[in-house]
Design a protein around this motif. Structure first.
Motif, PDB file in Angstrom:
ATOM      1  N   HIS A  84       0.834  -1.209   0.000  1.00  0.00           N
ATOM      2  CA  HIS A  84       0.000   0.000   0.000  1.00  0.00           C
ATOM      3  C   HIS A  84       0.866   1.255   0.000  1.00  0.00           C
ATOM      4  O   HIS A  84       0.603   2.198  -0.759  1.00  0.00           O
ATOM      5  N   THR A  85       1.896   1.265   0.825  1.00  0.00           N
ATOM      6  CA  THR A  85       2.780   2.426   0.902  1.00  0.00           C
ATOM      7  C   THR A  85       3.471   2.662  -0.437  1.00  0.00           C
ATOM      8  O   THR A  85       3.557   3.800  -0.906  1.00  0.00           O
ATOM      9  N   LEU A  86       3.953   1.594  -1.058  1.00  0.00           N
ATOM     10  CA  LEU A  86       4.667   1.747  -2.328  1.00  0.00           C
ATOM     11  C   LEU A  86       3.736   2.120  -3.486  1.00  0.00           C
ATOM     12  O   LEU A  86       4.111   2.902  -4.360  1.00  0.00           O
ATOM     13  N   ILE A  87       2.531   1.587  -3.490  1.00  0.00           N
ATOM     14  CA  ILE A  87       1.577   1.939  -4.550  1.00  0.00           C
ATOM     15  C   ILE A  87       1.211   3.418  -4.433  1.00  0.00           C
ATOM     16  O   ILE A  87       1.202   4.149  -5.428  1.00  0.00           O
ATOM     17  N   LYS A  88       0.930   3.878  -3.198  1.00  0.00           N
ATOM     18  CA  LYS A  88       0.622   5.309  -3.002  1.00  0.00           C
ATOM     19  C   LYS A  88       1.792   6.180  -3.446  1.00  0.00           C
ATOM     20  O   LYS A  88       1.602   7.205  -4.096  1.00  0.00           O
TER      21      LYS A  88
ATOM     22  N   GLY B 189      -5.665   6.711  -7.179  1.00  0.00           N
ATOM     23  CA  GLY B 189      -4.418   7.078  -7.871  1.00  0.00           C
ATOM     24  C   GLY B 189      -4.585   7.160  -9.360  1.00  0.00           C
ATOM     25  O   GLY B 189      -4.087   8.095 -10.007  1.00  0.00           O
ATOM     26  N   LEU B 190      -5.298   6.209  -9.936  1.00  0.00           N
ATOM     27  CA  LEU B 190      -5.479   6.220 -11.391  1.00  0.00           C
ATOM     28  C   LEU B 190      -6.431   7.334 -11.826  1.00  0.00           C
ATOM     29  O   LEU B 190      -6.221   7.926 -12.882  1.00  0.00           O
ATOM     30  N   CYS B 191      -7.426   7.643 -11.022  1.00  0.00           N
ATOM     31  CA  CYS B 191      -8.336   8.748 -11.369  1.00  0.00           C
ATOM     32  C   CYS B 191      -7.615  10.094 -11.299  1.00  0.00           C
ATOM     33  O   CYS B 191      -7.867  10.973 -12.112  1.00  0.00           O
ATOM     34  N   ARG B 192      -6.748  10.248 -10.330  1.00  0.00           N
ATOM     35  CA  ARG B 192      -5.983  11.506 -10.226  1.00  0.00           C
ATOM     36  C   ARG B 192      -5.024  11.661 -11.401  1.00  0.00           C
ATOM     37  O   ARG B 192      -4.693  12.776 -11.792  1.00  0.00           O
ATOM     38  N   GLY B 193      -4.574  10.539 -11.940  1.00  0.00           N
ATOM     39  CA  GLY B 193      -3.649  10.578 -13.073  1.00  0.00           C
ATOM     40  C   GLY B 193      -4.364  10.857 -14.358  1.00  0.00           C
ATOM     41  O   GLY B 193      -3.877  11.423 -15.297  1.00  0.00           O
TER      42      GLY B 193
ATOM     43  N   GLU C 248      -9.256   1.040  -3.280  1.00  0.00           N
ATOM     44  CA  GLU C 248      -9.424   2.486  -3.119  1.00  0.00           C
ATOM     45  C   GLU C 248      -8.159   3.235  -3.532  1.00  0.00           C
ATOM     46  O   GLU C 248      -8.232   4.272  -4.201  1.00  0.00           O
ATOM     47  N   ILE C 249      -6.992   2.713  -3.123  1.00  0.00           N
ATOM     48  CA  ILE C 249      -5.725   3.345  -3.494  1.00  0.00           C
ATOM     49  C   ILE C 249      -5.546   3.331  -5.003  1.00  0.00           C
ATOM     50  O   ILE C 249      -5.169   4.332  -5.619  1.00  0.00           O
ATOM     51  N   LEU C 250      -5.829   2.179  -5.627  1.00  0.00           N
ATOM     52  CA  LEU C 250      -5.671   2.055  -7.078  1.00  0.00           C
ATOM     53  C   LEU C 250      -6.626   2.978  -7.832  1.00  0.00           C
ATOM     54  O   LEU C 250      -6.209   3.714  -8.740  1.00  0.00           O
ATOM     55  N   VAL C 251      -7.889   2.970  -7.454  1.00  0.00           N
ATOM     56  CA  VAL C 251      -8.871   3.795  -8.154  1.00  0.00           C
ATOM     57  C   VAL C 251      -8.555   5.276  -7.948  1.00  0.00           C
ATOM     58  O   VAL C 251      -8.559   6.059  -8.911  1.00  0.00           O
TER      59      VAL C 251
ATOM     60  N   ARG D 157       3.673   9.987  -9.885  1.00  0.00           N
ATOM     61  CA  ARG D 157       3.085   9.939 -11.222  1.00  0.00           C
ATOM     62  C   ARG D 157       3.671   8.796 -12.058  1.00  0.00           C
ATOM     63  O   ARG D 157       3.787   8.887 -13.279  1.00  0.00           O
ATOM     64  N   LYS D 158       4.026   7.717 -11.390  1.00  0.00           N
ATOM     65  CA  LYS D 158       4.536   6.518 -12.066  1.00  0.00           C
ATOM     66  C   LYS D 158       3.431   5.460 -11.988  1.00  0.00           C
ATOM     67  O   LYS D 158       3.460   4.554 -11.153  1.00  0.00           O
ATOM     68  N   PHE D 159       2.464   5.597 -12.875  1.00  0.00           N
ATOM     69  CA  PHE D 159       1.260   4.778 -12.801  1.00  0.00           C
ATOM     70  C   PHE D 159       1.512   3.320 -13.165  1.00  0.00           C
ATOM     71  O   PHE D 159       0.906   2.421 -12.593  1.00  0.00           O
TER      72      PHE D 159
END
Length: 172
Positions: A128-132, A168-172, A163-166, A138-140
């Motif tokens: 979780h920490t590394l995905i965030k 992060g990807l939505c912000r990108g 939640e983290i994936l969605v 900005r390394k999707f």
């Protein structure tokens, strides 16, 4: 305790409950942010107990520094852990990974690699920490790659992971 170390009648060996007492004291010092006193207590404990301290003692001190965002000092305690031949556990690695904020994300990835090299299995918190962090940088592709690696290592994706994936990807 330092001036009168052993309540045992012989006074030869250390008191077996010394380490838990020091653990309690270290935890209290770290929670209130008195890390200089925590270091002194840690040094005194090292002289008073038989053998080497448990990995939990090192983790308390590393966590105290990480909470105060003093990553260099947390790394110094980690290096002392290695020097004292105490095997770091997954909690120490997760704390160090979490303490690598923003500009230190490359170091977080190095700690993750070192965790795997030392035979420690990353857990959900590690990922979780590394995905965030990947999404923050900005390394999707790396972030989603971490999710796939998480699955390959047998970690279950939780609601938090989604939640983290969605997010992060939505912000990108």
């Amino acid at each position: 305790m330092v001036s009168n170390p052993s309540p045992c009648p012989d006074g030869i060996f250390s008191y077996p409950k010394s380490e838990p007492i020091f653990r309690f004291g270290l935890n209290a010092f770290c929670k209130v942010g008195i890390l200089d006193d925590a270091e002194i207590a840690f040094a005194n404990m090292g002289r008073m107990i038989d053998g080497k301290p448990s990995v939990a003692i090192y983790n308390i001190l590393i966590n105290g520094y990480a909470r105060r965002r003093e990553h260099e000092k947390a790394m110094a305690v980690y290096e002392k852990t290695i020097k004292d031949r105490v095997k770091p556990d997954v909690f120490i690695f997760n704390t160090l990974i979490r303490s690598c904020r923003n500009s230190l994300f490359g170091l977080a990835l190095e700690m993750f690699k070192e965790m795997k090299d030392k035979g420690r299995s990353p857990n959900v918190s590690s990922f979780h920490t590394l995905i965030k962090g990947s999404f923050r940088e900005r390394k999707f592709e790396e972030g989603t790659g971490m999710a796939y690696e998480m699955l390959e290592l047998g970690c279950q994706l939780s609601n938090v992971t989604y939640e983290i994936l969605v997010d992060g990807l939505c912000r990108g």
